[in-house]
Write an enzyme that holds these catalytic residues in place. Sequence first.
Site, PDB file in Angstrom:
ATOM      1  CE  LYS A 173      -2.177   2.646   3.146  1.00 39.19           C
ATOM      2  NZ  LYS A 173      -2.268   3.930   2.216  1.00 39.19           N
ATOM      3  CD  GLU A 248      13.782   1.084   8.870  1.00 44.01           C
ATOM      4  OE1 GLU A 248      14.179   2.255   9.021  1.00 44.01           O
ATOM      5  OE2 GLU A 248      14.113   0.201   8.985  1.00 44.01           O
ATOM      6  CB  CYS A 282      12.803  10.178   7.463  1.00 39.99           C
ATOM      7  SG  CYS A 282      13.839   9.259   6.513  1.00 39.99           S
ATOM      8  CD  GLU A 384       9.115  13.312  11.545  1.00 42.98           C
ATOM      9  OE1 GLU A 384       8.198  12.790  11.835  1.00 42.98           O
ATOM     10  OE2 GLU A 384      10.164  12.759  10.968  1.00 42.98           O
TER      11      GLU A 384
HETATM   12  P1  NAD Z   1       1.967   7.886   8.139  1.00 37.80           P
HETATM   13  O1  NAD Z   1       2.505   7.081   9.152  1.00 37.80           O
HETATM   14  O2  NAD Z   1       0.705   8.931   8.368  1.00 37.80           O
HETATM   15  O3  NAD Z   1       1.485   7.158   6.814  1.00 37.80           O
HETATM   16  C1  NAD Z   1       2.496   6.046   6.270  1.00 37.80           C
HETATM   17  C2  NAD Z   1       1.613   5.150   5.775  1.00 37.80           C
HETATM   18  O4  NAD Z   1       0.866   4.434   6.619  1.00 37.80           O
HETATM   19  C3  NAD Z   1       0.692   5.503   4.696  1.00 37.80           C
HETATM   20  O5  NAD Z   1       0.712   4.807   3.479  1.00 37.80           O
HETATM   21  C4  NAD Z   1      -0.596   5.463   5.378  1.00 37.80           C
HETATM   22  O6  NAD Z   1      -1.796   5.471   4.673  1.00 37.80           O
HETATM   23  C5  NAD Z   1      -0.392   4.223   6.157  1.00 37.80           C
HETATM   24  N1  NAD Z   1      -1.204   4.215   7.618  1.00 37.80           N
HETATM   25  C6  NAD Z   1      -1.632   5.130   8.143  1.00 37.80           C
HETATM   26  N2  NAD Z   1      -2.467   4.740   9.231  1.00 37.80           N
HETATM   27  C7  NAD Z   1      -2.172   3.527   9.234  1.00 37.80           C
HETATM   28  C8  NAD Z   1      -3.010   2.011  10.037  1.00 37.80           C
HETATM   29  N3  NAD Z   1      -3.615   2.671  11.186  1.00 37.80           N
HETATM   30  N4  NAD Z   1      -2.543   0.994   9.741  1.00 37.80           N
HETATM   31  C9  NAD Z   1      -1.796   1.025   8.769  1.00 37.80           C
HETATM   32  N5  NAD Z   1      -1.228   1.905   7.953  1.00 37.80           N
HETATM   33  C10 NAD Z   1      -1.408   3.013   8.195  1.00 37.80           C
HETATM   34  O7  NAD Z   1       3.353   8.779   7.586  1.00 37.80           O
HETATM   35  P2  NAD Z   1       3.251   9.837   6.396  1.00 37.80           P
HETATM   36  O8  NAD Z   1       2.849  11.195   7.105  1.00 37.80           O
HETATM   37  O9  NAD Z   1       2.988   9.321   5.239  1.00 37.80           O
HETATM   38  O10 NAD Z   1       5.058  10.055   6.464  1.00 37.80           O
HETATM   39  C11 NAD Z   1       5.791  10.690   6.920  1.00 37.80           C
HETATM   40  C12 NAD Z   1       6.582  10.157   8.280  1.00 37.80           C
HETATM   41  O11 NAD Z   1       7.019   8.884   7.701  1.00 37.80           O
HETATM   42  C13 NAD Z   1       7.580  11.086   8.793  1.00 37.80           C
HETATM   43  O12 NAD Z   1       7.213  10.675  10.332  1.00 37.80           O
HETATM   44  C14 NAD Z   1       8.770  10.411   8.412  1.00 37.80           C
HETATM   45  O13 NAD Z   1       9.881  10.562   9.373  1.00 37.80           O
HETATM   46  C15 NAD Z   1       8.565   9.117   8.450  1.00 37.80           C
HETATM   47  N6  NAD Z   1       9.621   8.694   7.487  1.00 37.80           N
HETATM   48  C16 NAD Z   1      10.571   7.719   7.884  1.00 37.80           C
HETATM   49  C17 NAD Z   1      11.391   6.894   7.250  1.00 37.80           C
HETATM   50  C18 NAD Z   1      12.429   5.917   7.485  1.00 37.80           C
HETATM   51  O14 NAD Z   1      13.168   5.298   7.000  1.00 37.80           O
HETATM   52  N7  NAD Z   1      12.715   5.981   8.889  1.00 37.80           N
HETATM   53  C19 NAD Z   1      11.233   7.368   5.952  1.00 37.80           C
HETATM   54  C20 NAD Z   1      10.408   8.179   5.228  1.00 37.80           C
HETATM   55  C21 NAD Z   1       9.398   8.793   6.090  1.00 37.80           C
END
Ligand code: NAD
Length: 480
Positions: A173, A248, A282, A384
């Site tokens: 997804k 991650e 990130c 963040e």
């Molecule tokens: P998010 O957690 O809102 O969403 C990430 C994914 O999870 C999306 O596909 C979303 O639809 C899905 N999701 C949301 N709720 C869910 C649930 N209850 N169950 C399962 N899946 C669910 O994050 P975002 O806003 O898309 O991304 C930004 C965040 O990602 C920041 O915190 C950033 O630091 C982090 N990030 C981390 C890394 C890393 O490698 N550590 C890399 C990129 C981004």
Amino acid sequence: MLTIKNYINGELIEPIAKSYIDNYNPATGAVYSLIPDSDERDVQLAVTAATAAFPSWSITPKNERSAILIRIVQLIEKNLEKLAIAESIDNGKPVWLAKMVDIPRAASNFHFYATAILHDATETHTMENTAINYTVRQPIGVAGCISPWNLPLYLFTWKIAPAIASGNCVVAKPSEITPMTAFLLSEICIEAGLPKGVLNIVHGYGHKVGSAITAHPHIPIISFTGGTKTGAEIARVAAPMFKKLSLELGGKNPNIIFADCDFDKMLKTTINSSFSNQGEICLCGSRIFIERSIYEKFKTEFVAQTKKLKVGNPADDTNRLGAIVSKQHMEKILSYIELSKQEGGSILCGGKQALIAGEFEKGWYIEPTIIEGLAYDCRTNQEEIFGPVVTLTPFDTEEEVLKMANSTIYGLAATVWTENLTKAHRVANDLHSGIVWVNCWLLRDLRTPFGGVKSSGVGREGGFEALHFFTEPKNVCIKL
Ligand code: NAD
């Protein structure tokens, strides 16, 4: 208007509910495509297809799996321009950046794992005159891969490539905020001849599709990249089911600048590590700590360079920053800038929405923002923000800067600038961080372990770490 489809069992199909979510172009603020609003029924179709494909895919010889993945690489490269433009329209990032980083890296992810499986080896442990043990690493079954919006195709493929290369089938997804290149990847997989059901892409909201993947009893392994709060929710659901998890998560990375650094190199890279991809990486160094003796010099030159960065139309190659991914995220970033003022911070540059005239006036842009005068433990310096916002904090001693750098709940990446090798080793050793860059930033060797400590995550991606994650080791002991 382009309507995205799910990719299930080798076909592009509509969601069962036949309902769709608006997909926005952040550069203009306009809806430009429709995304399937899938639910647990679509996830079930994908799991059924992946389960059916697994017995055959898991025993497909590695060189055949590799050859199919290499065809995917070639098609990504052939479609570089189209994919880069699509990524930019979906996410708001500059086209030049998507062309230079995101799309080539998506191809590299497939290439790396297509070839890595050909070189993988397993261990044997001999017990003198008694027995020989050997380890086999077997693919697990149906893997769930969930990715965020900031580096859409780059991070999506970073999970999918090792998962399918090692013989699993996948239900994936992408973020509902940036689904377009995942959709284009499904077309590429069909053209590359990936057997049906090996990769299934279900589009939609996290609370519907993501949570259905997390909770599905026939998905025993989940690789997730996204926010720390979402990661905690996934862990809460998956842990009692004993699922294998790679999480991650977020970061609040320190960028530590010692007075004995190579100033010009540091300044150039610090502009990138602060504002690349609108600060929506990130790994960006959002907390900049500067040794006091060069604080004023750094501040003056950093602010001057930052003021020159152009913000605007992502398709214009002279712009360094494009649009912020969504209105909601832009408002979140702006609210943190307001908070920083309440916490006593002074805005040295930026600090507000960038208004771009004409076609882009309804787009979501923020000026690169530098703040000073904040306590290291205030909310602005602990939470963040994930936008083009950095804070400057002076320090006097190594001990002091380590205390401040290690003070957050996060521990993803850190950057250290010094020409003193002994100091570099010492500080790298004492940072609570999964990744430390010395005199560079975002220099990536895909063989290295990638991931964070504390609330930045659990597990490591990259290299053989990912192939090991997506396989289960089994020890066979044979008595001599
Ligand atoms: P998010 O957690 O809102 O969403 C990430 C994914 O999870 C999306 O596909 C979303 O639809 C899905 N999701 C949301 N709720 C869910 C649930 N209850 N169950 C399962 N899946 C669910 O994050 P975002 O806003 O898309 O991304 C930004 C965040 O990602 C920041 O915190 C950033 O630091 C982090 N990030 C981390 C890394 C890393 O490698 N550590 C890399 C990129 C981004």
